[in-house]
Design an enzyme around this catalytic site. Structure first.
Site, short mmCIF file in Angstrom:
data_model
loop_
_atom_site.label_atom_id
_atom_site.label_comp_id
_atom_site.label_asym_id
_atom_site.label_seq_id
_atom_site.Cartn_x
_atom_site.Cartn_y
_atom_site.Cartn_z
CG HIS A 12 -3.45 -3.65 7.45
ND1 HIS A 12 -3.38 -4.46 6.34
CD2 HIS A 12 -3.47 -2.37 6.99
CE1 HIS A 12 -3.34 -3.70 5.26
NE2 HIS A 12 -3.40 -2.44 5.61
CD GLU B 262 -6.71 -0.11 5.12
OE1 GLU B 262 -6.17 0.92 4.72
OE2 GLU B 262 -6.07 -1.15 5.34
P1 13P Z 1 -2.87 0.96 -0.68
O1 13P Z 1 -3.10 2.43 -0.51
O2 13P Z 1 -1.49 0.64 -1.21
O3 13P Z 1 -3.97 0.29 -1.44
O4 13P Z 1 -2.88 0.31 0.78
C1 13P Z 1 -3.94 0.59 1.61
C2 13P Z 1 -3.61 0.08 2.95
O5 13P Z 1 -3.53 -1.11 3.16
C3 13P Z 1 -3.36 1.07 4.01
O6 13P Z 1 -3.29 0.47 5.25
#
Ligand code: 13P
Length: 254
Positions: A98, A170
């Site tokens: 992440h 992401e």
């Molecule tokens: P948000 O949905 O709060 O933008 O976070 C996304 C995330 O990092 C999921 O792992």
């Protein structure tokens, strides 16, 4: 392909609050979604056991994910949690790489690669996060960067060992900002990454999923989750609000 929606609770909720949220989610879920959508929640390590007990006792079709795993299997590594320990708890998924871990805990692609291999060895599905910063996107060289992240974090994987892998796009600029990537951006990245991965020896069309995370909310989930190439969503903030999370789940056309 069956869609997957994962709630990443990040560093929120003690185990009592986590149980409450989980129970509310369970009661609010429509039982016939199981066929088409897998629901996963990723609470803190301290809550995994409590929630796992509820899932087991009531034979629920909600799956558990860890938010991270150690790169080490055992030994003098104070504070770490191993893939073996997660496996013994029957944890099905684990988030790795992440951007918050890359950013705040100096995780490199090499560390992520070790973690991915350890999880695969224990038959825990890795949810491998990758994504570019705002600067990389504006510079225009984000695609090379993303492919490099994927290449480095999947070294040494063998088809006979790999069961399932989830790649979660992401973009850092979309996380927690309320500014999600456009469908066009997501489709561009996922198509190119998919093309790259499909040439890998471990590729298995049925078992490899590509999902999106970054400000997913009931306002944008319909468009994102019903796109054919996007297999699901990794939801942060909105997963802490059961009503919003349910709306996101219900936006998938069954
Ligand atoms: P948000 O949905 O709060 O933008 O976070 C996304 C995330 O990092 C999921 O792992």
């Amino acid at each position: 392909m069956k869609k997957i929606i994962i709630g990443n609770w990040k560093l929120n909720l003690d185990h009592l609050e986590a149980i409450q949220l989980f129970q509310k989610l369970n009661y609010s879920l429509n039982t016939d979604i199981d066929e088409k959508i897998s629901i996963v929640v990723a609470p803190s390590h301290t809550s995994l056991r409590s929630i796992q007990t509820i899932i087991d006792a009531d034979k629920l079709n909600i799956f558990l994910s860890s938010q991270d795993v150690s790169m080490f299997n055992d030994g003098a590594y104070t504070g770490e949690v191993s893939s073996n320990q997660l496996d013994k708890l029957n944890i099905s998924f684990c988030i790795v790489g992440h951007s918050e871990r890359r950013q705040h805990f100096n995780e490199t692609d090499e560390i992520i690669n070790v973690k991915v291999n350890n999880l695969i060895n224990k038959e825990i599905t890795p949810i491998i996060c990758f994504g570019e910063s705002n600067d990389q996107r504006t510079d225009g060289n984000y695609m090379d960067f993303l492919i490099n992240q994927i290449e480095n974090s999947t070294k040494g994987l063998r088809k006979d060992k790999v069961d399932e892998i989830i790649f979660a796009y992401e973009p850092i600029w979309a996380i927690g900002t309320g500014q999600n990537a456009s469908l066009q951006d997501i489709v561009e990245v996922i198509s190119k990454v998919k093309e790259f991965i499909s040439k890998k020896s471990f590729f298995n069309e049925e078992k490899i999923k590509f999902i999106y995370g970054g400000s997913v909310s009931p306002d944008n989930s319909n468009e994102i989750l019903n796109s054919k190439i996007i297999d699901g969503a990794l939801v942060g903030g909105a997963s802490l609000d059961v009503d919003k999370f349910i709306k996101i789940i219900e936006s998938v056309d069954l």
